[in-house]
Structure formats: C-alpha cells, structure tokens
Design a protein around this motif. Structure first.
Motif, PDB file in Angstrom:
ATOM      1  N   VAL A 199       3.831  -5.976   1.606  1.00  0.00           N
ATOM      2  CA  VAL A 199       2.444  -6.273   1.969  1.00  0.00           C
ATOM      3  C   VAL A 199       1.737  -4.938   2.151  1.00  0.00           C
ATOM      4  N   TYR A 200       0.847  -4.608   1.214  1.00  0.00           N
ATOM      5  CA  TYR A 200       0.146  -3.323   1.221  1.00  0.00           C
ATOM      6  C   TYR A 200      -1.286  -3.570   1.665  1.00  0.00           C
ATOM      7  N   ASN A 201      -1.591  -3.097   2.879  1.00  0.00           N
ATOM      8  CA  ASN A 201      -2.893  -3.293   3.515  1.00  0.00           C
ATOM      9  C   ASN A 201      -3.635  -1.955   3.490  1.00  0.00           C
ATOM     10  N   GLN A 202      -4.733  -1.863   2.708  1.00  0.00           N
ATOM     11  CA  GLN A 202      -5.382  -0.586   2.420  1.00  0.00           C
ATOM     12  C   GLN A 202      -6.598  -0.357   3.333  1.00  0.00           C
ATOM     13  N   HIS A 203      -6.670   0.864   3.860  1.00  0.00           N
ATOM     14  CA  HIS A 203      -7.730   1.219   4.811  1.00  0.00           C
ATOM     15  C   HIS A 203      -8.243   2.631   4.537  1.00  0.00           C
ATOM     16  N   GLN A 204      -9.242   2.999   5.272  1.00  0.00           N
ATOM     17  CA  GLN A 204      -9.678   4.369   5.444  1.00  0.00           C
ATOM     18  C   GLN A 204     -10.201   4.454   6.891  1.00  0.00           C
ATOM     19  N   THR A 205     -10.141   5.612   7.568  1.00  0.00           N
ATOM     20  CA  THR A 205     -10.324   6.946   7.037  1.00  0.00           C
ATOM     21  C   THR A 205      -9.101   7.799   7.366  1.00  0.00           C
TER      22      THR A 205
END
Length: 921
Positions: free
Chosen positions: A238-244
């Motif tokens: 489960v790849y949960n993508q964010h920034q910063t």
C-alpha cells in the motif's frame, strides 16, 4: 459485394475510433498533453478532479490494460474512481487473481503447500494512491502521467511489471482535488495563483485528518478505501503518496524511525525495509539526489489511524513518501546539516530551482521502484502475506504473550546475573546487563498476562448501539465478527444469545489486539536523560476504551452456534415496554437517546430530563432519564425512533414525580475560522450524525456583539480559540487580502482577539448565554475571570507557560477520570470513564466570580490506561470538566478532548449534555 463489405468495415473502424465503446480497446490511448487544457506537470497549472475523471473514462475505453472501477461516493457526492492497470490477459482474469489474493491474505483452511501453489499462480497486488491531502497537489498530477506511461510503454521492464502485478491506482480525496485545483486556477495571472488561503477544509469535514480515520472509518472516502484494501483486493503493498519533504531534501522515503508497534508481524517491517531500499537505490542509480530516511523526518509506524500505517496491522507493507514541489516553481533551500552524506541521507542535493515536472520525475522513479520490486518478488510477497496471516491464526489458537515495554523494564530492574563459571563477569561500557534466564518465563510469560483468544461483547451493557458502532469499525477493517445464535458458556460464565465474539485466531489479529488492548508506548527520549521525543501522532487510542465498550477477554476456546457477520451490523431493534398512557421514559445511557431527543425538539415536542433516579419494575434508571409526555405526534417519533436506534422506551401511566429539567430547542453557534479548523470539522460531523442543528459562526459575527439574538450557546472546539500563556502559543492566522477572496467567503474572514471578540462573548455569557470550551478553548476560564485557573503550569519571569515536558508529558493518551453523574453535564455516564487527553490543561480552584461544579476530575496517581504519560501524578486532584456560572450564564469547560476525532463515544455525553443543558429551564 466484397467492396461493399470493405467499405462497411472501414466505416465501422472509423466509428470505433471516434466513438469508442466500453471494452473496445484502441491501440493509442490519448496522451495527457492532448486531453487537458495544459500538460499536467506544467508550472502554474493544476488539472481538477472533473478533468482527471474525464481522462480516466477516456483511457478506460482506449486501453485494454486498464479497467475503471467505481469504489463509492465521497462526502460531497462525487464518484471515487480506481483505475486497475495490468496486462490485457490479467485484466480479463481479474476476479481469479482477486480471489487468490483474498485466499492468501485470509489464510483460512490453507496449508503452506497450497499457499505456495497459489502464490505461484497469483499476481502481486499494489495500491498506489494520490491526493489524500489535497494541497499536496503533485501526487494527483503525477498519477496522471504514471497511468498513461503504464498504458503505453512497451519496454521490457514495463511489460514484465504488467504481467506480474495488478496495480490499483486510486484517488483518495476527489472533493479536495476539485476545490484546490479550482482555487489555484481561479486567477488568470499565473503569479497570483496559490492555495495557501483556501476558504475551507479540503475534505468536507476533517481536512488533513482524513489520514487519521483509518481504524475508525467515519468518512465515506475512508470506508471506500478500506473496502478495497481489506475486504476486496488485499494488496500486499500500500503506497500512500504525500508531500512535503524535509527542508533541504527532495523526498522522504522509508524506513521510518522507531518505535514500531509491537502488535504486527515482524515480517512486514523486514519487507518494508526491502522495498524502501529498492526505492532509494533506484533514485541513486538515476542520479536523483536528495532522498532521506529514518531520522530525516519524524514519521514512525506506531499509530493505526493512517492509510499506510493501518496496513501494517493487516499484514501489508505500508509506504509513505513525502516529496517537495508544487505547481508554483520554488527552490531547494541550502540547509548545511543536510550536506554531509550519512546513513539517513546518502546523496545530498545542493540548492537549485525546482519545477513541478522535476517532482513528477522523482515520483515516477519511486512508483517504478515499488512496481519493479513487486514484480521481482511476486511469489514471495504473496506467500508472505499468507505466512503473516497464518502466524496470526496460530498465535490466536494457543497461549501467546506480547512483549511489552513494561515487561522489559521489569527485566532490566532485576539484579545483575553472573553466568556460571564466569565469576569475574561485570558489565562495562556498552556491554549488556545480564539477568537470570529464569526470569524470562516468570516476567515475560506469566499465565495471567497471556493474550486473549477471543473478546466477547454482550448486549447486556450500558450503550449497546455504541458497541455495535465499535464492531462495525472492526468489520470495515476486514475483521471477522461472529454473533451467537444461542446462549453459550465460557468457563463459569454464560453469555446470552445475541452476544458478539471476535476471535484472535484470524488474519487481522494485529488490528484486533490494537483495538481492544492498551497501547503501551515505550519511553522515547531525545537523548539519555533528555526530554521526551514527541510521537508522530497520538500514543494511546484503544478504540474499545475510547468508545466505552464493555467486553470480556477470553483465554480459552469459545464453543457454540455462531453466524459470521458479512456486512455492517444494525443495532437490535428497540422496543416500547409497558402499556402506560401518560408518556415514555427513556434511559440516558445510550448516545442514540440524543437523536431521539433532537427529533422531538425539531417537531416542537419538549421533553425533560428527570433529575433523580427512577425506579420502574425494580430497575433503576440514573438521573437524566428522558421524559416524553404522551401525544399522537410524540408517539410516532418515539415508536419509529426507538426501533431504528436500538433503544428502549417505557410507557408509564403517571408522570414521574420530582424535579425536571425542561429541554428547549437550542440555537447552537459552532465557532470556525476562515480556512477551517480540523477539530471544528470533526465536531460538525458529530453534530450532524446525532442530529443537532447548528450554525457556523465566524469572528466578524462574534465581534458585532448582540449574540443572544441568534444563539443560546457558542461551541468552541479545540484550537478554535487562539492559544496563549498556559495553553501554549499559537501563531496568528495569516489572513488573505479581502479583495482577493470571492464575495461568498468574505464573511468568514477575521480573527478572534482578546481585545474585541472576548468582550462580546463575555457580554453574551453574563447576559444568560452559554459557552462550551473544549481543549485549548479552556482559556475562557481566564478570559471570563472565573474561579478556575490552569493547573498544569509553571511561571517564568511572571508569565505562565505549560509545564516542562520532562515534568509532564501526555501526548495523546487515554486516562481514567472520576465522574459525578448526578450533575446534568454527566447524565448517562458511569462513575469512572476513560477519557482522551492530549497535552491538555486541567483546572484548580482559585479566586474569581461565579460558582463552580466539578463534574469530572482525576484522582490518585495511576491514571494511564493506554499510551504514554510522564508526570501523570500532577493531575491528581485537578478538575477535568467543570460547570461554571458566569453572571446569568454558563461556561462549560471540557479540558480533555471528549470528542477526539469523533472516536471517543464514551465521553460524547459531556458535550451533548452541555449543548442541551444550555437551552434548558
């Protein structure tokens, strides 16, 4: 005839190209540059969700590598889409591979040999999402590019990945993407574009906290996501993508810092490190500098509430990346401490200009690293998710002990042990201290500290509908819940038919243990003897405790006739008891009684609270029972509501004697600020869920005064009032230029100030109004000159500030508090309650105007129920919740977070009672 057929065939081909039908794949999917107003990845441009949705629909009919799936509706009613991408052959056999993934993840009646055969036949399943936090815009824009590339590239690596992997590309927050993109693009001059001054939260209710809802599953988007992850597709990654990113870096990539939660299987952490290494290695091999890990950022794997972290409790590898960038070009700043290569930042990056496409290039590399790992380790991923599930089933089927920090501390406190034949052994330097091996079994495996084999929830408890809500949170997380069809015995205790059993011998045992058992957070210092290192989120959140659910731990097998709950449970239908004609009495114990009360008030029927105990047929109801005088309209509401809400009403022939508190419709003003306050958003959802009517009120209206014309009570959630002094210091909100804000939002502008706003509120309260102050809004105890002052303070140079963290530190934990449930604010509560406490203040008596009733307080020194606490003894004798008279009005101080993220059902009554009491006679 032959030429006519050729002409017809050509016409059909042209028609198919111009008007593609579902399931009819074309060879050349439309590139993003040809579909969107500008190419996604262009500086100063953001596609919105409507455009993203349209593009996915176009691709779905143009490519045989993709299937578009509707996974549910959002809070604002949009469709939440998921694009399933794989090889054409896999796409045509999706149900077969989904079933294999489910069978391995559940591991029911599956032996290792069968599991290996299934792993050999199956496909790795990888979830890659975007847009959870909508102002983290690069993830949504990058997903557009990644999907297109996976549908069109023909290189060997892409083909191998498509053959081995089923990719679930999902969007987590469609409403937020629409809001943020439209807000950013509203200006024609690109230099004016920004999303720092959004008028409201980017998820209708909870904004950034949509990534804190995973175990509770209150928001519809969370329910949609969890259904895919834990009840439908069971991805191994489960790849949960964010920034910063951290300052001076491009991207944070796992591994994470300690501590990790002791409930989940260690295999998941080992595989997490493997995938993370592959991600870093691929960045480095492509010359992409600036990735950091572990100590480069505060992220840990302790808390269960986030999309990637809830995965660990379900035997899946949860990944988080935090990347820099955005549509407005920026620069990588120069941070000297990041320039020397080290273990947590192998390849530093220098200062430079940075554009959106730079970020999307990194994002593509990271996506491909994850997919390449999944392809190359397909069989091992599939088998290991089975192995972890089988481990859970095996642990739940026998005696098992979870190693807790307190166990380790007890071992460490034991006398040093000198190994036989080595009488000169002395620990020195960093050599470990040895203790007697016999203590391992005595301390670590004492019979009374075994893990339960099951939990039993009986219908015979104060608030059974809330217990059903708790079970539904488990079911939405894929946990198997069983209902007893007949009475059954465990040991010497008999449980009635209709009891629920949650066995720990199932795949998601780690999640079950985390929801029922206390979290025992290790003591974590910045350095030996130094201050505590703040956790990434809260440390104690045991859901059964927060919701006030009564349950029994069972340490042996449970036998009986049970049916498994296949979907969400409804509370057993409530009923009308008795034949009386004067009216109905309803216990205050169930939270759902407030829904009935609000329905009556909206219909113009004014029920009352009975201030004394009520005895009916030998059963005693506590003070606060609801009295509803008989009428035809009241009968319709009571009968229909108790059936739906799972509560009972007793029909009686005479009105109960004794004093009553007459309830009236309450005009509630829920205080908010421009941009939205997350705890206010949670409170909005909670009020709507329990059918309280309210109006949002902003600083400009507060400053106008004359508040009693519109409101009976003003509700300040935690952080709605700016903090100062003993409550911590909050930075002033940066207000946008009024002329830059659309007219519909300008009434929301302004700040709450001590100089202008507080006098207007003081006039409102002294004139008979009420203020409910939650958490940090307890500063009203000082602003309104009450006889209470903050208890957890120190004074330096004449200024009050919170206690030093080395003396007192409770960063989101559950404590045990005492309750005086004869008082209206505590009607329906037990004598003791588990209460959520997050760096809060409590109160002690001082001098000032007004009478004070202590409603809930802390007693004794051993208060911690779940989480981490330093200096909890400082709470002893302090007031947690108070009912304060101020002039002719009321100030209700609710110091701890009694409505914590709409999870703490066990303490909602403090808030709900305060709301109704505000307008009562």
């Amino acid at each position: 005839m032959k030429s006519h057929s050729l002409i017809l065939s050509a016409a059909l081909l042209i028609q198919a190209a111009l008007f593609p039908q579902p399931g009819m794949a074309l060879s050349t999917p439309t590139p993003p540059d040809s579909f969107f107003k500008q190419p996604p990845g262009t500086d100063y441009y953001l596609a919105n969700y409507s455009e993203y949705e349209g593009y996915l629909k176009r691709l779905a009919v143009e490519s045989d590598r993709m299937k578009l799936v509707d996974i549910g509706k959002t809070a604002e009613g949009r469709t939440q889409w998921m694009a399933i991408v794989s090889s054409p052959e896999n796409i045509s056999n999706l149900e077969r591979y989904r079933a294999i993934s489910e069978k391995l993840a559940r591991a029911k009646n599956l032996d290792p040999e069968e599991a290996r055969n299934l792993a050999d036949m199956g496909k790795a399943v990888v979830w890659i999402d975007a847009g959870l936090h909508a102002t983290e815009t690069v993830t949504s824009q990058g997903q557009i590019q990644v999907i297109y590339k996976m549908l069109t590239q023909t290189d060997q690596e892409t083909i191998r990945i498509l053959n081995d992997v089923i990719i679930l590309f999902a969007h987590d927050n469609p409403d937020g993407m629409e809001l943020v993109s439209d807000w950013y693009m509203r200006h024609s001059r690109k230099e004016d574009r920004e999303f720092e001054h959004l008028p409201r939260l980017y998820q209708k209710y909870v904004g950034h906290d949509n990534n804190r809802d995973s175990f509770m599953v209150q928001m519809p988007e969370t329910e949609n996501i969890n259904r895919v992850l834990f009840r439908d597709w069971y991805p191994q990654i489960v790849y949960n993508q964010h920034q910063t990113a951290p300052a001076g870096m491009v991207v944070f990539v796992p591994p994470f810092r300690d501590p990790f939660n002791f409930n989940y299987d260690p295999i998941v952490m080992a595989q997490l490190d493997e995938v993370a290494s592959a991600m870093h290695s691929r960045l480095l091999s492509e010359g992409k500098a600036g990735s950091g890990k572990r100590g480069a950022a505060p992220y840990s794997t302790w808390h269960n509430g986030m999309v990637r972290s809830v995965s660990y409790f379900h035997n899946a590898i949860g990944l988080l990346t935090e990347i820099t960038g955005g549509p407005t070009p920026t620069t990588i700043p120069l941070v000297p401490s990041t320039q020397l290569p080290r273990g947590d930042e192998i390849m530093p990056i220098g200062p430079q200009e940075w554009h959106l496409q730079d970020t999307l290039n990194y994002q593509y590399t990271l996506n491909m690293a994850v997919l390449d790992y999944a392809s190359r380790n397909r069989e091992r991923l599939l088998f290991n998710i089975y192995r972890m599930a089988a481990n859970s089933i095996e642990k739940g089927s026998r005696d098992n002990w979870t190693v807790l920090p307190s166990n380790v501390d007890a071992l460490a406190a034991a006398a040093p042990y000198v190994p036989e034949g080595n009488n000169e052994y002395q620990p020195r330097g960093r050599d470990p201290k040895l203790v007697d091996p016999a203590l391992y079994q005595e301390i670590m495996q004492s019979p009374e500290n075994r893990d339960p084999r099951a939990y039993v929830i009986s219908p015979d408890q104060r608030d059974f509908p809330t217990a059903i809500a708790f079970l539904n949170a488990l079911i939405k997380n894929g946990v198997d819940v069983e209902k007893a069809e007949n009475a059954f015995n465990v040991g010497n205790k008999t449980y009635p038919s209709g009891s629920y059993v949650v066995r720990t011998a199932q795949a998601y045992r780690p999640h079950i243990m985390d929801m029922f058992e206390p979290q025992e957070h290790p003591h974590d210092e910045e350095y030996p003897g130094g201050p505590p290192k703040p956790p990434y989120d809260v440390t104690g959140y045991t859901l059964a405790y927060q919701m006030g659910v009564s349950f029994d731990r069972v340490f042996e097998g449970v036998e009986g006739v049970f049916s498994q709950m296949s979907d969400i449970i409804m509370p057993p239908a409530g009923k009308i008891e008795g034949q009386g004609a004067a009216g109905w009495i309803v216990s205050h114990d169930a939270n759902n009684s407030f829904i009935l009360t609000n329905r009556l008030l909206k219909a113009g029927i004014e029920p009352s609270w009975l201030t004394g105990e009520v005895n009916i047929d030998g059963e005693t109801m506590q003070p606060g029972a609801l009295w509803v005088p008989a009428s035809d309209e009241a009968r319709l509401i009571v009968v229909s509501s108790v059936t739906e809400l799972g509560i009972s009403a007793t029909a009686v022939n005479t009105r109960p004697s004794g004093e009553i508190i007459a309830l009236k419709p309450v005009r509630i003003g829920l205080v908010d600020r421009y941009g939205g306050v997350i705890p206010v958003g949670w409170t909005r959802w909670l009020l709507e869920e329990f059918e309280f009517s309210y109006e949002l009120v902003f600083p400009q209206r507060l400053d106008q005064g004359g508040l009693s014309k519109d409101f009976d009570v003003l509700l300040f959630a935690d952080r709605a009032l700016p903090s100062a002094g003993a409550w911590g210091e909050s930075s002033p909100e940066t207000q946008p230029e009024r002329g830059d804000i659309p007219r519909e939002y300008r009434h929301m502008l302004g700040e709450i100030t001590d100089e202008k706003t507080v006098p207007a509120i003081a006039e409102f309260v002294r004139g008979g109004g009420a203020v409910i102050a939650l958490g940090s809004a307890g500063r009203f105890s000082q602003l309104l000159d009450t006889p209470l002052e903050p208890a957890l303070v120190q004074t330096i140079d004449g200024i009050e500030i919170p206690l030093d963290s080395k003396e007192f530190f409770i960063p989101g934990s559950i404590l045990r508090a005492q309750v005086d449930n004869s008082q209206p604010l505590a009607y329906g509560l037990p004598d003791e309650v588990d209460i959520f406490f997050n760096r809060s203040q409590t109160f002690e008596l001082a001098t000032g105007d007004g009478d004070v009733n202590s409603v809930s307080w802390f007693e004794g020194r051993d208060l911690l129920r779940s989480g981490w606490a330093i200096g909890e003894e400082r709470l002893a004798g302090t007031i947690a919740i108070a009912d304060v008279s101020v002039g002719d009005g009321k100030l209700f101080l609710l110091g701890p977070q009694v409505a914590q993220r709409a999870q703490s059902y066990g303490t909602f009554k403090f808030l709900f009672n305060a709301l109704l009491y505000s307008g009562a006679e």
